[in-house]
Motif scaffolding. Sequence first.
Motif, PDB file in Angstrom:
ATOM      1  N   LEU A  93       9.615 -14.241  30.489  1.00 54.17           N
ATOM      2  CA  LEU A  93      10.637 -15.483  30.571  1.00 54.17           C
ATOM      3  C   LEU A  93      10.667 -15.165  28.243  1.00 54.17           C
ATOM      4  N   SER A  94       9.625 -14.850  27.923  1.00 54.94           N
ATOM      5  CA  SER A  94      10.266 -15.510  26.566  1.00 54.94           C
ATOM      6  C   SER A  94      11.519 -14.654  26.604  1.00 54.94           C
ATOM      7  N   PHE A  95      10.995 -13.208  26.391  1.00 56.08           N
ATOM      8  CA  PHE A  95      11.818 -11.715  26.189  1.00 56.08           C
ATOM      9  C   PHE A  95      13.395 -11.869  26.727  1.00 56.08           C
ATOM     10  N   ILE A  96      13.613 -12.392  28.003  1.00 62.00           N
ATOM     11  CA  ILE A  96      14.632 -13.293  28.474  1.00 62.00           C
ATOM     12  C   ILE A  96      14.920 -14.091  27.246  1.00 62.00           C
ATOM     13  N   ASP A  97      14.303 -15.169  27.265  1.00 59.37           N
ATOM     14  CA  ASP A  97      15.212 -16.613  26.469  1.00 59.37           C
ATOM     15  C   ASP A  97      15.596 -16.077  25.222  1.00 59.37           C
ATOM     16  N   ILE A  98      15.123 -14.564  24.750  1.00 56.37           N
ATOM     17  CA  ILE A  98      14.840 -14.360  23.358  1.00 56.37           C
ATOM     18  C   ILE A  98      16.307 -14.226  23.530  1.00 56.37           C
ATOM     19  N   CYS A  99      16.755 -12.679  24.406  1.00 54.71           N
ATOM     20  CA  CYS A  99      18.212 -12.637  24.941  1.00 54.71           C
ATOM     21  C   CYS A  99      19.493 -13.635  25.332  1.00 54.71           C
ATOM     22  N   PHE A 100      19.301 -14.766  26.367  1.00 55.13           N
ATOM     23  CA  PHE A 100      19.382 -15.621  26.052  1.00 55.13           C
ATOM     24  C   PHE A 100      20.415 -16.406  25.200  1.00 55.13           C
ATOM     25  N   VAL A 101      19.805 -16.414  24.157  1.00 51.21           N
ATOM     26  CA  VAL A 101      20.274 -17.486  22.988  1.00 51.21           C
ATOM     27  C   VAL A 101      20.722 -16.638  22.457  1.00 51.21           C
ATOM     28  N   SER A 102      20.603 -14.824  22.266  1.00 49.80           N
ATOM     29  CA  SER A 102      20.841 -14.140  21.506  1.00 49.80           C
ATOM     30  C   SER A 102      22.743 -14.053  22.360  1.00 49.80           C
ATOM     31  N   THR A 103      22.430 -13.997  23.346  1.00 46.21           N
ATOM     32  CA  THR A 103      24.202 -13.807  24.003  1.00 46.21           C
ATOM     33  C   THR A 103      24.799 -14.876  23.546  1.00 46.21           C
ATOM     34  N   THR A 104      24.417 -15.811  23.165  1.00 44.29           N
ATOM     35  CA  THR A 104      25.462 -16.779  22.204  1.00 44.29           C
ATOM     36  C   THR A 104      26.129 -16.962  20.986  1.00 44.29           C
ATOM     37  N   VAL A 105      24.763 -17.397  20.295  1.00 41.52           N
ATOM     38  CA  VAL A 105      24.853 -18.332  19.580  1.00 41.52           C
ATOM     39  C   VAL A 105      24.669 -17.451  18.452  1.00 41.52           C
ATOM     40  N   PRO A 106      24.276 -16.289  18.275  1.00 44.15           N
ATOM     41  CA  PRO A 106      25.096 -15.270  16.848  1.00 44.15           C
ATOM     42  C   PRO A 106      26.992 -14.961  16.648  1.00 44.15           C
ATOM     43  N   LYS A 107      27.069 -15.121  17.846  1.00 44.71           N
ATOM     44  CA  LYS A 107      28.454 -15.365  17.399  1.00 44.71           C
ATOM     45  C   LYS A 107      29.431 -16.843  16.807  1.00 44.71           C
ATOM     46  N   MET A 108      28.625 -17.829  17.974  1.00 41.78           N
ATOM     47  CA  MET A 108      29.075 -18.802  17.430  1.00 41.78           C
ATOM     48  C   MET A 108      29.062 -19.104  15.846  1.00 41.78           C
ATOM     49  N   LEU A 109      27.679 -18.897  15.167  1.00 41.29           N
ATOM     50  CA  LEU A 109      27.546 -18.639  14.326  1.00 41.29           C
ATOM     51  C   LEU A 109      28.518 -18.087  13.427  1.00 41.29           C
ATOM     52  N   VAL A 110      29.206 -16.561  13.445  1.00 38.36           N
ATOM     53  CA  VAL A 110      29.642 -15.995  12.961  1.00 38.36           C
ATOM     54  C   VAL A 110      31.648 -16.945  12.846  1.00 38.36           C
ATOM     55  N   ASN A 111      31.352 -17.787  14.000  1.00 34.21           N
ATOM     56  CA  ASN A 111      32.837 -18.258  13.676  1.00 34.21           C
ATOM     57  C   ASN A 111      33.049 -19.765  13.608  1.00 34.21           C
ATOM     58  N   ILE A 112      31.357 -20.274  13.071  1.00 27.71           N
ATOM     59  CA  ILE A 112      31.342 -21.172  12.016  1.00 27.71           C
ATOM     60  C   ILE A 112      31.696 -20.571  10.719  1.00 27.71           C
ATOM     61  N   TYR A 113      31.280 -19.790   9.851  1.00 30.33           N
ATOM     62  CA  TYR A 113      30.618 -19.084   8.850  1.00 30.33           C
ATOM     63  C   TYR A 113      32.552 -18.780   8.488  1.00 30.33           C
ATOM     64  N   THR A 114      32.890 -17.840   9.496  1.00 29.01           N
ATOM     65  CA  THR A 114      33.857 -17.706   9.498  1.00 29.01           C
ATOM     66  C   THR A 114      35.142 -17.845   9.159  1.00 29.01           C
ATOM     67  N   GLN A 115      34.648 -19.777   9.927  1.00 32.12           N
ATOM     68  CA  GLN A 115      36.257 -20.449  10.608  1.00 32.12           C
ATOM     69  C   GLN A 115      37.543 -19.587  11.512  1.00 32.12           C
ATOM     70  N   ILE A 116      36.896 -18.510  12.196  1.00 33.16           N
ATOM     71  CA  ILE A 116      37.640 -17.362  12.863  1.00 33.16           C
ATOM     72  C   ILE A 116      37.443 -17.904  13.958  1.00 33.16           C
ATOM     73  N   LYS A 117      37.775 -18.238  14.877  1.00 30.20           N
ATOM     74  CA  LYS A 117      37.824 -18.575  16.247  1.00 30.20           C
ATOM     75  C   LYS A 117      37.647 -17.805  17.211  1.00 30.20           C
ATOM     76  N   ASP A 118      38.694 -16.252  17.026  1.00 30.18           N
ATOM     77  CA  ASP A 118      38.831 -15.029  17.872  1.00 30.18           C
ATOM     78  C   ASP A 118      37.547 -15.309  18.605  1.00 30.18           C
ATOM     79  N   ILE A 119      37.693 -14.596  19.626  1.00 30.98           N
ATOM     80  CA  ILE A 119      37.275 -13.491  20.452  1.00 30.98           C
ATOM     81  C   ILE A 119      37.443 -13.014  21.152  1.00 30.98           C
ATOM     82  N   SER A 120      37.504 -11.177  21.119  1.00 28.84           N
ATOM     83  CA  SER A 120      38.112  -9.998  22.385  1.00 28.84           C
ATOM     84  C   SER A 120      38.110 -10.346  23.364  1.00 28.84           C
TER      85      SER A 120
END
Length: 318
Positions: A66-93
């Motif tokens: 469950l802990s391994f899945i939770d790491i993968c679960f949050v890593s699926t969404t949050v890193p891309k969101m952080l990049v978009n917030i930091y770069t102010q670029i909202k596009d995703i391929s």
Amino acid sequence: MEEENHTEVSEFLLLGLSEDPELQPLLLGLFLSMYLVTVFGNLLIILAISSASHLHTPMYFFLSNLSFIDICFVSTTVPKMLVNIYTQIKDISYIECLTQMYFFMIFAGMDNFLLTVMAYDRFVAICHPLNYTVVMNPRFCGLLVLICWFIVFWAALLHLLLVTQLTFSVGTEIPHFFCELAPILKVARSDTFITNIVMYVCTALLGVFPMTGILFSYSQIVSSLLRMSSTASKYKAFSTCGSHLSVVSLFYGTGLGVYLSSAVTSSSQRSSTASVMYTVVTPMLNPFIYTLRNKDVKGVLGRLLNRKCALPLFPRQQ
């Protein structure tokens, strides 16, 4: 807006949680902190279970998964969101969006199934203690996890294949901070009737049935506890379920809250904000729930941290 075939759409626009420029630094710091706490906390759980031989039991085997899945679960969404917030670029391929949606469904489904399997483990331990080691043997536990992976893999793949048949307009905006199935279906230009039917059926089969299994397991557990004459035995037996019951309540409570908020309000921003609860907050709180309520895990983590802190104080003699 001119309708384009899905093969000609190269990217989508993720609108995120807020378009207010003044809130972007706050959101970046907040979600970066939550992400790091989630990854670090769940890694500590995995490390504690793998390093302590007395934790090599079915209950902790499922907890480490469950802990391994939770790491993968949050890593699926949050890193891309952080990049978009930091770069102010909202596009995703287009490909990246479908990939994110696919893995999000896999890990969300695995969270759901693992909680069900853990409820069954507690049911066998409390209601059939004499047969526990025979029933919940390592081979059977591994088989349960593999079956869960198999089911969610094919369910997510079915949704992915159906989405690839949809058409979208160039510059399609997704009112969310990640590519989730429901918001994607809302912005599609083609008929989504079949895809919606499949989504509702899979939600019923992969959501309602596991939840029913959890409720049945705990109804049997409560029935067994009521038949126990000793108060101490009741408390000891139920204490092993406390952490799992808290996580189940948090997971299904936040998920149900997101569903109800989407049904009651037409505001996409409110729905995406509510989604933060089960996509980010729940995986972050799980390690705290299991460490604060579980003496075994807390003890192992304490020894590990004390060992790490004591090492620099006693350098090896030359």
